[in-house]
Every structure is written in structure tokens, then in C-alpha cells.
Motif scaffolding. Structure first.
Motif, PDB file in Angstrom:
ATOM      1  N   ARG A 150       0.829  -1.212   0.000  1.00  0.00           N
ATOM      2  CA  ARG A 150       0.000   0.000   0.000  1.00  0.00           C
ATOM      3  C   ARG A 150       0.865   1.263   0.000  1.00  0.00           C
ATOM      4  O   ARG A 150       0.537   2.241  -0.667  1.00  0.00           O
ATOM      5  CB  ARG A 150      -0.948   0.001   1.193  1.00  0.00           C
ATOM      6  N   ILE A 151       1.952   1.238   0.734  1.00  0.00           N
ATOM      7  CA  ILE A 151       2.860   2.384   0.742  1.00  0.00           C
ATOM      8  C   ILE A 151       3.462   2.583  -0.639  1.00  0.00           C
ATOM      9  O   ILE A 151       3.488   3.700  -1.166  1.00  0.00           O
ATOM     10  CB  ILE A 151       3.958   2.207   1.826  1.00  0.00           C
ATOM     11  N   GLN A 152       3.946   1.512  -1.244  1.00  0.00           N
ATOM     12  CA  GLN A 152       4.531   1.615  -2.583  1.00  0.00           C
ATOM     13  C   GLN A 152       3.505   2.089  -3.605  1.00  0.00           C
ATOM     14  O   GLN A 152       3.811   2.934  -4.445  1.00  0.00           O
ATOM     15  CB  GLN A 152       5.111   0.271  -3.016  1.00  0.00           C
ATOM     16  N   SER A 153       2.299   1.570  -3.536  1.00  0.00           N
ATOM     17  CA  SER A 153       1.254   1.967  -4.483  1.00  0.00           C
ATOM     18  C   SER A 153       0.918   3.449  -4.361  1.00  0.00           C
ATOM     19  O   SER A 153       0.813   4.157  -5.362  1.00  0.00           O
ATOM     20  CB  SER A 153      -0.014   1.142  -4.273  1.00  0.00           C
ATOM     21  N   ALA A 154       0.764   3.933  -3.121  1.00  0.00           N
ATOM     22  CA  ALA A 154       0.434   5.345  -2.911  1.00  0.00           C
ATOM     23  C   ALA A 154       1.584   6.237  -3.376  1.00  0.00           C
ATOM     24  O   ALA A 154       1.359   7.295  -3.977  1.00  0.00           O
ATOM     25  CB  ALA A 154       0.103   5.607  -1.450  1.00  0.00           C
ATOM     26  N   ALA A 155       2.824   5.820  -3.127  1.00  0.00           N
ATOM     27  CA  ALA A 155       3.988   6.613  -3.537  1.00  0.00           C
ATOM     28  C   ALA A 155       4.096   6.673  -5.064  1.00  0.00           C
ATOM     29  O   ALA A 155       4.384   7.731  -5.636  1.00  0.00           O
ATOM     30  CB  ALA A 155       5.261   6.034  -2.927  1.00  0.00           C
ATOM     31  N   ILE A 156       3.842   5.569  -5.714  1.00  0.00           N
ATOM     32  CA  ILE A 156       3.903   5.545  -7.185  1.00  0.00           C
ATOM     33  C   ILE A 156       2.741   6.336  -7.771  1.00  0.00           C
ATOM     34  O   ILE A 156       2.907   7.074  -8.742  1.00  0.00           O
ATOM     35  CB  ILE A 156       3.961   4.099  -7.701  1.00  0.00           C
ATOM     36  N   GLU A 157       1.545   6.221  -7.186  1.00  0.00           N
ATOM     37  CA  GLU A 157       0.394   7.013  -7.641  1.00  0.00           C
ATOM     38  C   GLU A 157       0.676   8.508  -7.507  1.00  0.00           C
ATOM     39  O   GLU A 157       0.295   9.296  -8.374  1.00  0.00           O
ATOM     40  CB  GLU A 157      -0.862   6.653  -6.848  1.00  0.00           C
ATOM     41  N   LEU A 158       1.327   8.893  -6.423  1.00  0.00           N
ATOM     42  CA  LEU A 158       1.714  10.282  -6.211  1.00  0.00           C
ATOM     43  C   LEU A 158       2.620  10.751  -7.348  1.00  0.00           C
ATOM     44  O   LEU A 158       2.394  11.808  -7.941  1.00  0.00           O
ATOM     45  CB  LEU A 158       2.426  10.415  -4.859  1.00  0.00           C
ATOM     46  N   MET A 159       3.618   9.954  -7.670  1.00  0.00           N
ATOM     47  CA  MET A 159       4.548  10.317  -8.736  1.00  0.00           C
ATOM     48  C   MET A 159       3.842  10.402 -10.089  1.00  0.00           C
ATOM     49  O   MET A 159       4.057  11.347 -10.856  1.00  0.00           O
ATOM     50  CB  MET A 159       5.694   9.308  -8.790  1.00  0.00           C
ATOM     51  N   MET A 160       2.984   9.455 -10.379  1.00  0.00           N
ATOM     52  CA  MET A 160       2.286   9.447 -11.669  1.00  0.00           C
ATOM     53  C   MET A 160       1.348  10.645 -11.813  1.00  0.00           C
ATOM     54  O   MET A 160       1.243  11.237 -12.886  1.00  0.00           O
ATOM     55  CB  MET A 160       1.495   8.138 -11.847  1.00  0.00           C
ATOM     56  N   ALA A 161       0.679  11.024 -10.728  1.00  0.00           N
ATOM     57  CA  ALA A 161      -0.230  12.177 -10.778  1.00  0.00           C
ATOM     58  C   ALA A 161       0.545  13.459 -11.077  1.00  0.00           C
ATOM     59  O   ALA A 161       0.106  14.291 -11.876  1.00  0.00           O
ATOM     60  CB  ALA A 161      -1.003  12.312  -9.460  1.00  0.00           C
ATOM     61  N   VAL A 162       1.712  13.613 -10.469  1.00  0.00           N
ATOM     62  CA  VAL A 162       2.513  14.817 -10.700  1.00  0.00           C
ATOM     63  C   VAL A 162       3.086  14.825 -12.113  1.00  0.00           C
ATOM     64  O   VAL A 162       3.087  15.862 -12.778  1.00  0.00           O
ATOM     65  CB  VAL A 162       3.623  14.953  -9.628  1.00  0.00           C
ATOM     66  N   VAL A 163       3.547  13.687 -12.588  1.00  0.00           N
ATOM     67  CA  VAL A 163       4.059  13.614 -13.959  1.00  0.00           C
ATOM     68  C   VAL A 163       2.956  13.970 -14.949  1.00  0.00           C
ATOM     69  O   VAL A 163       3.156  14.765 -15.870  1.00  0.00           O
ATOM     70  CB  VAL A 163       4.642  12.213 -14.262  1.00  0.00           C
ATOM     71  N   GLU A 164       1.778  13.410 -14.743  1.00  0.00           N
ATOM     72  CA  GLU A 164       0.651  13.707 -15.633  1.00  0.00           C
ATOM     73  C   GLU A 164       0.249  15.178 -15.563  1.00  0.00           C
ATOM     74  O   GLU A 164      -0.028  15.814 -16.581  1.00  0.00           O
ATOM     75  CB  GLU A 164      -0.542  12.823 -15.256  1.00  0.00           C
ATOM     76  N   ALA A 165       0.226  15.737 -14.356  1.00  0.00           N
ATOM     77  CA  ALA A 165      -0.151  17.145 -14.181  1.00  0.00           C
ATOM     78  C   ALA A 165       0.837  18.076 -14.868  1.00  0.00           C
ATOM     79  O   ALA A 165       0.469  19.170 -15.302  1.00  0.00           O
ATOM     80  CB  ALA A 165      -0.247  17.481 -12.699  1.00  0.00           C
ATOM     81  N   THR A 166       2.074  17.644 -14.988  1.00  0.00           N
ATOM     82  CA  THR A 166       3.102  18.456 -15.631  1.00  0.00           C
ATOM     83  C   THR A 166       2.779  18.687 -17.106  1.00  0.00           C
ATOM     84  O   THR A 166       3.105  19.738 -17.650  1.00  0.00           O
ATOM     85  CB  THR A 166       4.482  17.761 -15.505  1.00  0.00           C
ATOM     86  N   TYR A 167       2.124  17.741 -17.725  1.00  0.00           N
ATOM     87  CA  TYR A 167       1.923  17.787 -19.173  1.00  0.00           C
ATOM     88  C   TYR A 167       0.476  17.982 -19.596  1.00  0.00           C
ATOM     89  O   TYR A 167       0.097  17.600 -20.699  1.00  0.00           O
ATOM     90  CB  TYR A 167       2.498  16.525 -19.812  1.00  0.00           C
ATOM     91  N   THR A 168      -0.344  18.561 -18.722  1.00  0.00           N
ATOM     92  CA  THR A 168      -1.729  18.827 -19.090  1.00  0.00           C
ATOM     93  C   THR A 168      -2.154  20.184 -18.549  1.00  0.00           C
ATOM     94  O   THR A 168      -1.609  20.672 -17.580  1.00  0.00           O
ATOM     95  CB  THR A 168      -2.667  17.714 -18.550  1.00  0.00           C
ATOM     96  N   ARG A 169      -3.118  20.788 -19.201  1.00  0.00           N
ATOM     97  CA  ARG A 169      -3.638  22.077 -18.730  1.00  0.00           C
ATOM     98  C   ARG A 169      -4.644  21.890 -17.600  1.00  0.00           C
ATOM     99  O   ARG A 169      -4.719  22.694 -16.690  1.00  0.00           O
ATOM    100  CB  ARG A 169      -4.331  22.822 -19.879  1.00  0.00           C
ATOM    101  N   ASP A 170      -5.414  20.832 -17.663  1.00  0.00           N
ATOM    102  CA  ASP A 170      -6.443  20.583 -16.653  1.00  0.00           C
ATOM    103  C   ASP A 170      -5.841  19.733 -15.541  1.00  0.00           C
ATOM    104  O   ASP A 170      -6.040  18.527 -15.482  1.00  0.00           O
ATOM    105  CB  ASP A 170      -7.646  19.889 -17.293  1.00  0.00           C
TER     106      ASP A 170
END
Length: 142
Positions: free
Chosen positions: A40-60
Motif C-alpha cells: 500500500r505504501i509503494q502503491s500510494a507513492a507511485i500514484e503520487l509520482m504518476m499524478a505529478v508527472v501527468e499534471a506536468t503535461y496537461t492544462r487541466d
């Protein structure tokens, strides 16, 4: 857009480093907890990273930044639980808490700036303050 992209990339790198530390920390978990709490810790940490990476490349990015903040809160509780269960040392818990606070401040600032930018009223270029159109003629008052 370049400044927001740089913000996202800096945060993504910071979170990448945090994820690297998490992988090592979870490897030291007892077998019984490695696959429950550790996963669960690894999943939440990876989800955190993926959300920030995605947010970097989108307007919304509002929903993605909110997801990142939620994952930070999940990680705070999971590390607290691991510490109280004796799975993560006090020093490990402190390290995780400091890293998550720093990442959280970065995401919170990015989210606040994004919300301020999207909340700005649109400016109509065909009318000035006095109600005259671009040609200087008064508009229809009624």
C-alpha cells in the motif's frame, strides 16, 4: 506554461527520489507486512509520482494535483501506522514525514497557483471600461 512544467518536473524528481527511498525501506519490512502495508505504501507513492508527472503535461491539472495531495495524506497515515507497529523506525518515520511535508508544500503551492490562474475573469477586448466599443462608439445602453 514553461514555469509550470519546470515546477512539475522538479516535483517529479523529488518524488522519484522519495520513491527510491520507499522501495528500500519496504524491502526491510517483515515478510508478513511487506505484502500488506508495504504494498500500500509503494502503491500510494507511485500514484503520487504518476499524478505529478501527468499534471506536468496537461492544462487541466486540478484533479491530478488533488489526487497527489490525497496520496500524500495516505502515505502520512501509512507511515505513522508502520512506525507505531514497530515496522519503520522513528528515524525512518521522521524522514518520510519531512519528505512528504516538503513535497506537499510544493504541490499545494502549485495547486494554489493553478486555481488562481483558472479563477481569473476573462477580459473582453471589444469594450473598454466606459462601455464604448473598439471604434470608440458608445454601445446600446438598454
Amino acid at each position: 506554461m514553461a514555469a509550470r512544467q519546470a515546477t512539475g518536473q522538479v516535483l517529479a524528481e523529488e518524488i522519484f527520489g522519495f520513491n527510491t527511498w520507499v522501495l528500500g525501506a519496504v524491502e526491510k519490512f517483515p515478510k508478513g507486512q511487506k505484502f500488506l502495508l508495504g504494498d500500500r505504501i509503494q502503491s500510494a507513492a507511485i500514484e503520487l509520482m504518476m499524478a505529478v508527472v501527468e499534471a506536468t503535461y496537461t492544462r487541466d491539472r486540478a484533479a491530478l494535483l488533488r489526487t497527489a495531495q490525497i496520496n500524500i495524506e495516505k502515505l502520512r497515515f501509512l507511515f505513522r501506522l508502520a512506525n507505531q507497529a514497530g515496522i519503520v523506525s522513528h528515524g525512518g518515520y521522521e524522514h518520510a514525514a519531512r519528505q512528504l511535508d516538503q513535497i506537499g508544500r510544493g504541490i499545494g503551492g502549485w495547486r494554489k497557483a493553478h486555481n488562481a490562474q483558472t479563477a481569473r475573469p476573462s477580459v473582453r477586448s471589444d469594450r473598454n471600461v466606459c462601455g464604448a466599443d473598439a471604434r470608440g462608439e458608445a454601445g446600446d445602453p438598454g
